[in-house]
Design a protein around this motif. Structure first.
Motif, mmCIF file in Angstrom:
data_model
loop_
_atom_site.group_PDB
_atom_site.id
_atom_site.type_symbol
_atom_site.label_atom_id
_atom_site.label_comp_id
_atom_site.label_asym_id
_atom_site.label_seq_id
_atom_site.Cartn_x
_atom_site.Cartn_y
_atom_site.Cartn_z
ATOM 1 N N ARG A 42 -8.082 15.455 -5.527
ATOM 2 C CA ARG A 42 -9.438 14.886 -5.611
ATOM 3 C C ARG A 42 -9.601 13.950 -6.799
ATOM 4 N N GLU A 43 -9.010 14.315 -7.942
ATOM 5 C CA GLU A 43 -9.188 13.522 -9.150
ATOM 6 C C GLU A 43 -8.481 12.169 -9.095
ATOM 7 N N SER A 44 -7.641 11.956 -8.090
ATOM 8 C CA SER A 44 -6.919 10.683 -7.953
ATOM 9 C C SER A 44 -7.535 9.762 -6.911
ATOM 10 N N VAL A 69 0.836 -1.199 0.000
ATOM 11 C CA VAL A 69 0.000 0.000 0.000
ATOM 12 C C VAL A 69 0.872 1.251 0.000
ATOM 13 N N HIS A 70 1.928 1.241 0.790
ATOM 14 C CA HIS A 70 2.827 2.396 0.823
ATOM 15 C C HIS A 70 3.439 2.636 -0.553
ATOM 16 N N ALA A 71 3.852 1.574 -1.230
ATOM 17 C CA ALA A 71 4.440 1.715 -2.567
ATOM 18 C C ALA A 71 3.403 2.234 -3.569
ATOM 19 N N LEU A 72 2.174 1.729 -3.464
ATOM 20 C CA LEU A 72 1.100 2.183 -4.348
ATOM 21 C C LEU A 72 0.888 3.686 -4.225
ATOM 22 N N LEU A 73 0.824 4.170 -3.001
ATOM 23 C CA LEU A 73 0.598 5.588 -2.765
ATOM 24 C C LEU A 73 1.823 6.418 -3.167
ATOM 25 N N ASP A 74 2.991 5.916 -2.855
ATOM 26 C CA ASP A 74 4.223 6.659 -3.128
ATOM 27 C C ASP A 74 4.450 6.843 -4.622
ATOM 28 N N ASP A 75 3.977 5.892 -5.440
ATOM 29 C CA ASP A 75 4.188 5.970 -6.890
ATOM 30 C C ASP A 75 3.159 6.834 -7.596
ATOM 31 N N HIS A 76 2.099 7.218 -6.888
ATOM 32 C CA HIS A 76 1.023 7.949 -7.567
ATOM 33 C C HIS A 76 1.320 9.445 -7.575
ATOM 34 N N PRO A 77 1.190 10.111 -8.744
ATOM 35 C CA PRO A 77 1.523 11.536 -8.838
ATOM 36 C C PRO A 77 0.583 12.454 -8.058
ATOM 37 N N GLY A 78 -0.623 11.965 -7.754
ATOM 38 C CA GLY A 78 -1.579 12.817 -7.050
ATOM 39 C C GLY A 78 -1.482 12.745 -5.541
ATOM 40 N N VAL A 79 -0.506 11.996 -5.021
ATOM 41 C CA VAL A 79 -0.370 11.805 -3.575
ATOM 42 C C VAL A 79 0.763 12.672 -3.030
ATOM 43 N N THR A 80 0.524 13.282 -1.879
ATOM 44 C CA THR A 80 1.563 14.064 -1.215
ATOM 45 C C THR A 80 1.381 13.949 0.297
ATOM 46 N N HIS A 81 2.362 14.442 1.054
ATOM 47 C CA HIS A 81 2.323 14.399 2.518
ATOM 48 C C HIS A 81 2.041 12.978 3.016
ATOM 49 N N LEU A 82 2.779 12.026 2.481
ATOM 50 C CA LEU A 82 2.577 10.613 2.810
ATOM 51 C C LEU A 82 3.238 10.269 4.146
ATOM 52 N N ALA A 98 4.148 21.215 -2.440
ATOM 53 C CA ALA A 98 3.989 19.797 -2.765
ATOM 54 C C ALA A 98 2.533 19.491 -3.124
ATOM 55 N N SER A 99 1.592 20.111 -2.419
ATOM 56 C CA SER A 99 0.180 19.921 -2.736
ATOM 57 C C SER A 99 -0.149 20.466 -4.112
ATOM 58 N N ASP A 100 0.397 21.629 -4.425
ATOM 59 C CA ASP A 100 0.160 22.225 -5.738
ATOM 60 C C ASP A 100 0.683 21.320 -6.846
ATOM 61 N N ARG A 101 1.870 20.736 -6.632
ATOM 62 C CA ARG A 101 2.436 19.841 -7.652
ATOM 63 C C ARG A 101 1.577 18.591 -7.824
ATOM 64 N N ALA A 102 1.070 18.053 -6.713
ATOM 65 C CA ALA A 102 0.233 16.850 -6.787
ATOM 66 C C ALA A 102 -1.036 17.118 -7.584
ATOM 67 N N GLU A 103 -1.622 18.282 -7.381
ATOM 68 C CA GLU A 103 -2.841 18.618 -8.113
ATOM 69 C C GLU A 103 -2.556 18.847 -9.590
ATOM 70 N N GLN A 104 -1.420 19.434 -9.901
ATOM 71 C CA GLN A 104 -1.061 19.675 -11.298
ATOM 72 C C GLN A 104 -0.745 18.382 -12.040
ATOM 73 N N GLU A 105 -0.097 17.426 -11.352
ATOM 74 C CA GLU A 105 0.346 16.205 -12.006
ATOM 75 C C GLU A 105 -0.728 15.127 -12.061
ATOM 76 N N ALA A 106 -1.731 15.233 -11.209
ATOM 77 C CA ALA A 106 -2.788 14.226 -11.208
ATOM 78 C C ALA A 106 -3.607 14.330 -12.490
ATOM 79 N N PRO A 107 -3.971 13.191 -13.091
ATOM 80 C CA PRO A 107 -4.777 13.209 -14.319
ATOM 81 C C PRO A 107 -6.167 13.782 -14.056
ATOM 82 N N GLY A 108 -6.692 14.516 -15.036
ATOM 83 C CA GLY A 108 -8.034 15.060 -14.911
ATOM 84 C C GLY A 108 -8.059 16.374 -14.158
ATOM 85 N N ASP A 109 -9.263 16.790 -13.802
ATOM 86 C CA ASP A 109 -9.458 18.060 -13.102
ATOM 87 C C ASP A 109 -10.266 17.806 -11.844
#
Length: 318
Positions: free
Chosen positions: A51-53, A17-30, A84-95
């Protein structure tokens, strides 16, 4: 638009689970706290997610059995001041504004659609206000009754239950609508009979010209389009982050006023108005339900076209 995930993970799946979250672009402050949870025993993993992730991540966590052997809590993040939050929102797919977190939507709809004393009380009060509005031909009172009415939640619950094949949500929603409208109608009839006995109102109030409220018992070609459009708007507001728009939906449809007009027709013996009120109620319910189901199907089809996730490295490179 961030949501906070608080996840209880069995120790044997914590690394996955940690690896799944760590690899996702929309995740931050893990955050990963081994052995922090006592009941059920496991590790605590927390993170902020664009939100989109969230919908994709929740699906993946369920595939790992986290919802069965641990737990997933989703909370809103009102404010986050973080690069870091701003980057996660920008990199996450969708809006984020268009994203739908289906598990959260279904859970919320199920909770708000359950038959409770509070639900019946609000629906009854809304019908009483609408009845007074009809008697006095007051648009202000009518709007107050529309806004207070909680009937859209079970209607949305039925639509969500149909689309997601969730019989429990459908059952709870149908029970709330059936019992709620029955209680509200009976109590409004009793209230109208009291007004009639006191001499404060009679059938002449219904037969008189009512410029502000006469449309309630005169369904026409515009009744269905208004209900349909309101149903679309309501589902969009419910599934997105624009829940404040629901107030406009409540004011647009005449479900509560139609029930109030039905009760007045029964109390005063005006059966023609009562019949037209039932027709108006039926048109509104059918229009809202059809629009809600179609809107949900379109949203699910559109959201499937959005990339579920991209590798964190690729997201940063883009």
């Amino acid at each position: 638009m961030l949501l906070h995930l608080r996840i209880t993970v069995p120790a044997d799946r914590a690394d996955e689970v940690h690896a799944l979250l760590d690899d996702h672009p929309g995740v931050t402050h893990l955050v990963h706290l081994p052995g922090a949870v006592r009941r059920p025993a496991g590790d605590l993993v927390m993170c902020d997610v664009a939100r989109e992730s969230v919908d994709h991540l929740v699906d993946e966590l369920q595939l790992h059995g986290v919802d069965q052997d641990g737990g997933i809590a989703i909370e809103s993040v009102d404010t986050s001041l973080s690069a870091a939050s701003d980057r996660a929102e920008q990199e996450a797919p969708g809006d984020g504004a268009d994203a739908v977190v289906w598990d959260q939507v279904v859970s919320t709809a199920d909770e708000e659609s359950r038959l409770t004393w509070t639900f019946c009380a609000f629906l009854t009060i809304a019908c009483l206000l609408a009845a007074l509005a009809i008697i006095t031909d007051s648009a202000v009172l009518l709007i107050g009754g529309m806004v207070m009415g909680p009937e859209f939640s079970p209607l949305a619950g039925i639509a969500l239950g149909l689309v997601h094949r969730d019989r429990e949500v459908i059952r709870h929603s149908l029970a709330s609508l059936g019992v709620g409208f029955a209680v509200a109608t009976v109590l409004t009839v009793g209230f109208a009979l009291l007004l009639r006995w006191w001499g404060w109102a009679d059938v002449s109030d219904l037969l008189a010209e009512r410029p502000a409220t006469g449309f309630i018992t005169r369904p026409d070609r515009w009744s269905f389009p208004v209900a349909f459009i309101a149903g679309v708007a309501g589902m969009l507001a419910l599934t997105s982050s624009k829940s404040a728009s629901l107030v406009g939906v409540f004011i647009s449809v005449t479900t509560v006023p139609a029930v109030a007009a039905l009760a007045l027709g029964i109390a005063f013996g005006d059966w023609s108005d009562a019949a037209r009120s039932v027709l108006q109620l039926g048109i509104n319910v059918v229009g809202i339900m059809l629009a809600a189901v179609l809107t949900l199907l379109v949203l699910k089809a559109l959201w499937r076209r959005v990339p579920r996730a991209v590798p964190r490295g690729l997201g940063e490179a883009g």
